[in-house]
Motif scaffolding. Structure first.
Motif, PDB file in Angstrom:
ATOM      1  N   ILE A  70       0.865  -1.178   0.000  1.00 41.29           N
ATOM      2  CA  ILE A  70       0.000   0.000   0.000  1.00 41.29           C
ATOM      3  C   ILE A  70       0.899   1.225   0.000  1.00 41.29           C
ATOM      4  O   ILE A  70       1.714   1.398   0.904  1.00 41.29           O
ATOM      5  N   LEU A  71       0.768   2.052  -1.050  1.00 44.07           N
ATOM      6  CA  LEU A  71       1.560   3.265  -1.167  1.00 44.07           C
ATOM      7  C   LEU A  71       0.625   4.463  -1.134  1.00 44.07           C
ATOM      8  O   LEU A  71      -0.295   4.569  -1.957  1.00 44.07           O
ATOM      9  N   PHE A  72       0.823   5.361  -0.164  1.00 42.35           N
ATOM     10  CA  PHE A  72       0.051   6.584  -0.112  1.00 42.35           C
ATOM     11  C   PHE A  72       0.562   7.561  -1.171  1.00 42.35           C
ATOM     12  O   PHE A  72       1.535   7.283  -1.860  1.00 42.35           O
ATOM     13  N   ASP A  73      -0.079   8.710  -1.267  1.00 40.24           N
ATOM     14  CA  ASP A  73       0.267   9.686  -2.311  1.00 40.24           C
ATOM     15  C   ASP A  73       1.714  10.154  -2.192  1.00 40.24           C
ATOM     16  O   ASP A  73       2.252  10.326  -1.097  1.00 40.24           O
ATOM     17  N   GLY A  74       2.339  10.379  -3.363  1.00 35.90           N
ATOM     18  CA  GLY A  74       3.657  10.988  -3.415  1.00 35.90           C
ATOM     19  C   GLY A  74       4.821  10.090  -3.054  1.00 35.90           C
ATOM     20  O   GLY A  74       5.922  10.584  -2.807  1.00 35.90           O
ATOM     21  N   CYS A  75       4.629   8.782  -3.047  1.00 38.32           N
ATOM     22  CA  CYS A  75       5.720   7.863  -2.697  1.00 38.32           C
ATOM     23  C   CYS A  75       6.590   7.567  -3.916  1.00 38.32           C
ATOM     24  O   CYS A  75       6.157   7.711  -5.063  1.00 38.32           O
ATOM     25  N   SER A  76       7.812   7.125  -3.641  1.00 38.34           N
ATOM     26  CA  SER A  76       8.685   6.705  -4.729  1.00 38.34           C
ATOM     27  C   SER A  76       9.476   5.482  -4.296  1.00 38.34           C
ATOM     28  O   SER A  76       9.926   5.386  -3.152  1.00 38.34           O
ATOM     29  N   VAL A  77       9.593   4.545  -5.217  1.00 37.56           N
ATOM     30  CA  VAL A  77      10.385   3.326  -5.005  1.00 37.56           C
ATOM     31  C   VAL A  77      11.536   3.378  -6.001  1.00 37.56           C
ATOM     32  O   VAL A  77      11.317   3.401  -7.219  1.00 37.56           O
ATOM     33  N   GLY A  78      12.777   3.407  -5.498  1.00 40.13           N
ATOM     34  CA  GLY A  78      13.938   3.602  -6.351  1.00 40.13           C
ATOM     35  C   GLY A  78      14.199   2.451  -7.303  1.00 40.13           C
ATOM     36  O   GLY A  78      13.660   1.351  -7.142  1.00 40.13           O
ATOM     37  N   PRO A  79      15.016   2.683  -8.298  1.00 42.54           N
ATOM     38  CA  PRO A  79      15.359   1.627  -9.255  1.00 42.54           C
ATOM     39  C   PRO A  79      15.919   0.383  -8.550  1.00 42.54           C
ATOM     40  O   PRO A  79      16.697   0.491  -7.590  1.00 42.54           O
ATOM     41  N   SER A  80      15.490  -0.778  -9.037  1.00 39.76           N
ATOM     42  CA  SER A  80      15.957  -2.083  -8.548  1.00 39.76           C
ATOM     43  C   SER A  80      15.617  -2.342  -7.087  1.00 39.76           C
ATOM     44  O   SER A  80      16.130  -3.305  -6.494  1.00 39.76           O
ATOM     45  N   ALA A  81      14.779  -1.530  -6.488  1.00 36.81           N
ATOM     46  CA  ALA A  81      14.347  -1.793  -5.109  1.00 36.81           C
ATOM     47  C   ALA A  81      13.299  -2.899  -5.111  1.00 36.81           C
ATOM     48  O   ALA A  81      12.532  -3.050  -6.073  1.00 36.81           O
ATOM     49  N   HIS A  82      13.263  -3.684  -4.026  1.00 38.08           N
ATOM     50  CA  HIS A  82      12.288  -4.755  -3.879  1.00 38.08           C
ATOM     51  C   HIS A  82      11.540  -4.552  -2.556  1.00 38.08           C
ATOM     52  O   HIS A  82      12.165  -4.564  -1.484  1.00 38.08           O
ATOM     53  N   ILE A  83      10.219  -4.352  -2.615  1.00 38.54           N
ATOM     54  CA  ILE A  83       9.430  -4.238  -1.395  1.00 38.54           C
ATOM     55  C   ILE A  83       8.229  -5.181  -1.500  1.00 38.54           C
ATOM     56  O   ILE A  83       7.616  -5.324  -2.560  1.00 38.54           O
ATOM     57  N   ARG A  84       7.929  -5.834  -0.405  1.00 36.59           N
ATOM     58  CA  ARG A  84       6.822  -6.788  -0.366  1.00 36.59           C
ATOM     59  C   ARG A  84       6.067  -6.628   0.950  1.00 36.59           C
ATOM     60  O   ARG A  84       6.657  -6.529   2.007  1.00 36.59           O
ATOM     61  N   LYS A  85       4.763  -6.584   0.860  1.00 36.13           N
ATOM     62  CA  LYS A  85       3.881  -6.465   2.029  1.00 36.13           C
ATOM     63  C   LYS A  85       4.293  -5.271   2.895  1.00 36.13           C
ATOM     64  O   LYS A  85       4.443  -5.369   4.107  1.00 36.13           O
ATOM     65  N   CYS A  86       4.480  -4.116   2.263  1.00 38.03           N
ATOM     66  CA  CYS A  86       4.916  -2.919   2.969  1.00 38.03           C
ATOM     67  C   CYS A  86       3.861  -1.812   2.833  1.00 38.03           C
ATOM     68  O   CYS A  86       3.059  -1.819   1.896  1.00 38.03           O
ATOM     69  N   LEU A  87       3.900  -0.883   3.767  1.00 44.94           N
ATOM     70  CA  LEU A  87       3.072   0.316   3.678  1.00 44.94           C
ATOM     71  C   LEU A  87       3.993   1.523   3.680  1.00 44.94           C
ATOM     72  O   LEU A  87       4.810   1.686   4.588  1.00 44.94           O
ATOM     73  N   LEU A  88       3.860   2.355   2.652  1.00 44.47           N
ATOM     74  CA  LEU A  88       4.639   3.584   2.553  1.00 44.47           C
ATOM     75  C   LEU A  88       3.710   4.766   2.806  1.00 44.47           C
ATOM     76  O   LEU A  88       2.720   4.943   2.094  1.00 44.47           O
ATOM     77  N   GLY A  89       4.017   5.559   3.840  1.00 45.34           N
ATOM     78  CA  GLY A  89       3.206   6.718   4.159  1.00 45.34           C
ATOM     79  C   GLY A  89       3.381   7.824   3.146  1.00 45.34           C
ATOM     80  O   GLY A  89       4.176   7.734   2.200  1.00 45.34           O
ATOM     81  N   ASP A  90       2.651   8.917   3.330  1.00 44.10           N
ATOM     82  CA  ASP A  90       2.677  10.040   2.385  1.00 44.10           C
ATOM     83  C   ASP A  90       4.103  10.517   2.139  1.00 44.10           C
ATOM     84  O   ASP A  90       4.835  10.873   3.072  1.00 44.10           O
ATOM     85  N   GLY A  91       4.518  10.521   0.858  1.00 46.80           N
ATOM     86  CA  GLY A  91       5.823  11.042   0.476  1.00 46.80           C
ATOM     87  C   GLY A  91       7.012  10.169   0.839  1.00 46.80           C
ATOM     88  O   GLY A  91       8.154  10.591   0.662  1.00 46.80           O
ATOM     89  N   ALA A  92       6.790   8.947   1.320  1.00 40.53           N
ATOM     90  CA  ALA A  92       7.903   8.076   1.716  1.00 40.53           C
ATOM     91  C   ALA A  92       8.697   7.629   0.494  1.00 40.53           C
ATOM     92  O   ALA A  92       8.155   7.512  -0.618  1.00 40.53           O
ATOM     93  N   GLN A  93       9.985   7.363   0.707  1.00 42.01           N
ATOM     94  CA  GLN A  93      10.877   6.988  -0.390  1.00 42.01           C
ATOM     95  C   GLN A  93      11.682   5.749  -0.022  1.00 42.01           C
ATOM     96  O   GLN A  93      12.206   5.649   1.087  1.00 42.01           O
ATOM     97  N   VAL A  94      11.764   4.833  -0.966  1.00 37.53           N
ATOM     98  CA  VAL A  94      12.629   3.664  -0.826  1.00 37.53           C
ATOM     99  C   VAL A  94      13.821   3.892  -1.745  1.00 37.53           C
ATOM    100  O   VAL A  94      13.655   4.107  -2.948  1.00 37.53           O
ATOM    101  N   PRO A  95      15.034   3.862  -1.205  1.00 40.29           N
ATOM    102  CA  PRO A  95      16.208   4.191  -2.030  1.00 40.29           C
ATOM    103  C   PRO A  95      16.503   3.124  -3.074  1.00 40.29           C
ATOM    104  O   PRO A  95      15.976   2.004  -3.013  1.00 40.29           O
ATOM    105  N   GLU A  96      17.337   3.464  -4.016  1.00 43.13           N
ATOM    106  CA  GLU A  96      17.737   2.534  -5.064  1.00 43.13           C
ATOM    107  C   GLU A  96      18.338   1.263  -4.442  1.00 43.13           C
ATOM    108  O   GLU A  96      19.195   1.323  -3.566  1.00 43.13           O
TER     109      GLU A  96
END
Length: 599
Positions: free
Chosen positions: A306-332
């Protein structure tokens, strides 16, 4: 036919002691919509013509969002933003001018897909003035096993209660009610008042008929992250009989569209928000919800998230069963499984915490790994706990040692002034709900607790507090002790024993915390204190709602520096109130100052 529905919601959203969003739960994304849209559709299905949404929030912009969402639905709508909540009952009293003779009440954390026509029929035919929608509590036989444990933690026996022998109700309120308007006459016009804990009790005491109606359909209360994920999966996978819910909903006006690269892979069910972008080589597998203005980078993998508004998941990142709050970022190149990532809207700092059901370790480098809340971090911070305990032991020991002659004089004065024991003893709740015996010098007549029931109609404050000006139960010596705060001296023994600490929320009995279970659970995360923020902010002038806010603030921000500031401020408050109290006592020639229940 009820023409009005009231939806009550608190903000911001807190799941498992984590502030997930600044918005209230009714505005969270649920299956590509908001929870408010599903509640509005439910009310439209039973002929409601007027929906009142009341949100407790500091953000006035929440009202505009609510009005925009309710625009397409075939009823009049009104949004009221309250900054000082008065409880569910108190809020209804504030909205009384807009409420018709019969009305629905919905909790802001309820998702319900059911036919309410039978509940309405049952309410009308039974002559009920208040009907609560309920669902059975599902508890297997194995879950009813309980240990009988002695004071030394030794196991005396293991009991398995048979459901037929269990006398507890197997029903719980789901968060939807049907009321007759006159029940609001039983709600106090001022102060805190709760529907579940106070209104139903008042109606029963007055002999008014109330009923429970078992809901047949799909219901889920969004109390935690596990329930939030379950609801998303049920909606996207059409489980639990939810396949027919779409015709209920008003059409969505889409402004902009998501961009999916030709080299990206989308495995349904996936909901993409407007202006989101899925880049080359990215893989998104459902059930997944991606909010507006999100970016999924090249080669990234997003599964069951579940990704809230304004999130970004970086290149080659792997996320599973995660919740990203407003504007959260997962690095490359980031790797995360069963985590929640939150971004502070003020500082811009990010923190990641494992979801409650997680069996996995830490997130990949690039995150500040946080506990469920700042207070939990302090509990894990042994240095803070050790310093706090040393301060408690040294300070309380010195106070007890140097005040011993004074306490002997006080004890003799109490004995000579009125019959009864020198010390007032009462069971209070400590850390984690463990009970202990709190001590105070007795400042009231021996039968004060019995007299309290006769004086309840004179109570001048709201919530669990009991306070009347010039309380007739206070003794002559007790007036002086309370004016100088000397009645609290024996509690330094509680601090020395470790039942209490110098700084923390004041200890209360179980019954005094029943009006607000979330506040109760929060304050029991720390030891109760001899003094707290509520005391230094003048509890004589503070409402119950403010009390809740102040206690919660301390629990979420407890630190050594905050403790020291409260101690110094408390010293000044004690000196000032002692002088004013003694002066006022003599000026009134023995009059009693306003006192609270033996707190």
């Amino acid at each position: 036919m009820p023409q009005t529905a009231v939806i009550l919601s608190h903000g911001p959203t807190v799941f498992n002691d984590l502030k997930v969003s600044q918005l209230p739960k009714i505005l969270l994304p649920v299956g590509g919509r908001t929870l408010l849209e599903f509640q509005s559709a439910l009310m439209a299905s039973v002929g409601v013509k007027h929906v009142i949404v009341c949100v407790h929030s500091e953000d006035e912009g929440v009202g505009r969002i609510v009005e925009r969402i309710l625009g397409p639905y075939p009823f009049r709508s009104r949004c009221v933003v309250q900054k000082n909540p008065r409880g569910t009952g108190g809020t209804l009293k504030d909205l009384e001018q807009w409420i018709d003779d019969r009305f629905w009440l919905l909790s802001g954390d309820l998702f319900l897909f059911a036919d309410l026509a039978e509940m309405l029929y049952h309410h009308r035919e039974s002559g009920s003035c208040a009907t609560a929608g309920v669902v059975p509590v599902e508890e297997s036989g194995w879950e009813m096993e309980r240990l009988e444990v002695g004071p030394d933690k030794g196991i005396r026996a293991i009991h398995r209660i048979h459901p037929a022998y269990d006398r507890r109700s197997r029903l719980r309120p789901v968060g939807i009610y049907l009321f007759e308007r006159f029940v609001l006459d039983h709600v106090r016009p001022q102060g805190y008042f709760d529907v579940k804990e106070q209104l139903f009790e008042e109606l029963h005491r007055g002999g008014f008929p109330t009923r429970a109606w078992e809901i047949c359909g799909y219901s889920k209360n969004l109390w935690g992250l596990d329930k939030y994920f379950e609801l998303q999966e049920d909606l996207l996978l059409n489980r639990g009989g939810l396949s027919g819910i779409e015709p209920w909903l008003a059409p969505v006006a889409v402004e902009g569209s998501a961009h999916v690269s030709s080299g990206a892979t989308i495995l349904d069910p996936v909901v993409l928000g407007k202006n989101s972008r899925i880049e080359e080589g990215a893989i998104v597998t459902g059930p997944t919800i991606i909010g507006g203005n999100c970016i999924i980078g090249k080669g990234a993998v997003v599964a069951e998230c579940i990704l809230f508004d304004g999130c970004s998941v970086g290149p080659s990142a792997h996320i599973r069963k995660c919740l990203l709050g407003d504007g959260a970022q997962v690095p490359e190149g980031g790797r995360m499984h069963d985590f929640i990532v939150l971004k502070d809207s003020h500082s811009g700092r990010q923190s990641a915490a494992p979801l409650p059901w997680s069996f996995y370790g830490s997130p990949s480098p690039g995150f500040q790994c946080a506990a469920k809340m700042r207070c939990a971090l302090n509990h894990l911070n042994r240095k803070y706990l050790r310093r706090k305990r040393i301060l408690d032991e040294v300070f309380s020991a010195l106070v007890l040692l140097f005040s011993l002659p004074l306490m002997l004089v006080i004890a003799a004065a109490i004995k000579l002034d009125s019959p009864g024991k020198v010390l007032f003893r009462q069971k209070r709740c400590g850390f984690g709900g463990k009970e202990f015996t709190m001590l105070k010098f007795r400042s009231m007549v021996d039968e004060a607790e019995d007299l309290k029931r006769q004086l309840m109609d004179l109570n001048e404050v709201d919530g669990p507090m009991f306070k009347i000006s010039r309380d007739p139960r206070t003794t002559r010596v007790g007036s002086f002790l309370r004016a100088t705060n000397l009645d609290e001296l024996p509690q330094f023994w509680n601090v020395l024993r470790g039942d209490m600490t110098l700084v923390g929320p004041r200890p209360l009995a179980w019954d005094e915390m029943r009006y607000n279970p979330q506040w109760r659970d929060t304050r029991l995360l720390v030891k109760p204190g001899l003094v707290g923020i509520w005391q230094v902010e003048s509890h004589d002038k503070t409402s119950f709602a403010d009390w809740v806010v102040l206690d919660t603030y301390y629990v979420h921000h407890c630190s050594m520096w905050l403790d020291v500031k409260i101690i110094f401020k408390a010293c000044w408050v004690v000196l000032r109130t002692s002088f004013m109290g003694v002066f006022g006592m003599f000026a009134r020639r023995g009059g009693h100052r306003a006192v609270s229940q033996e707190l």
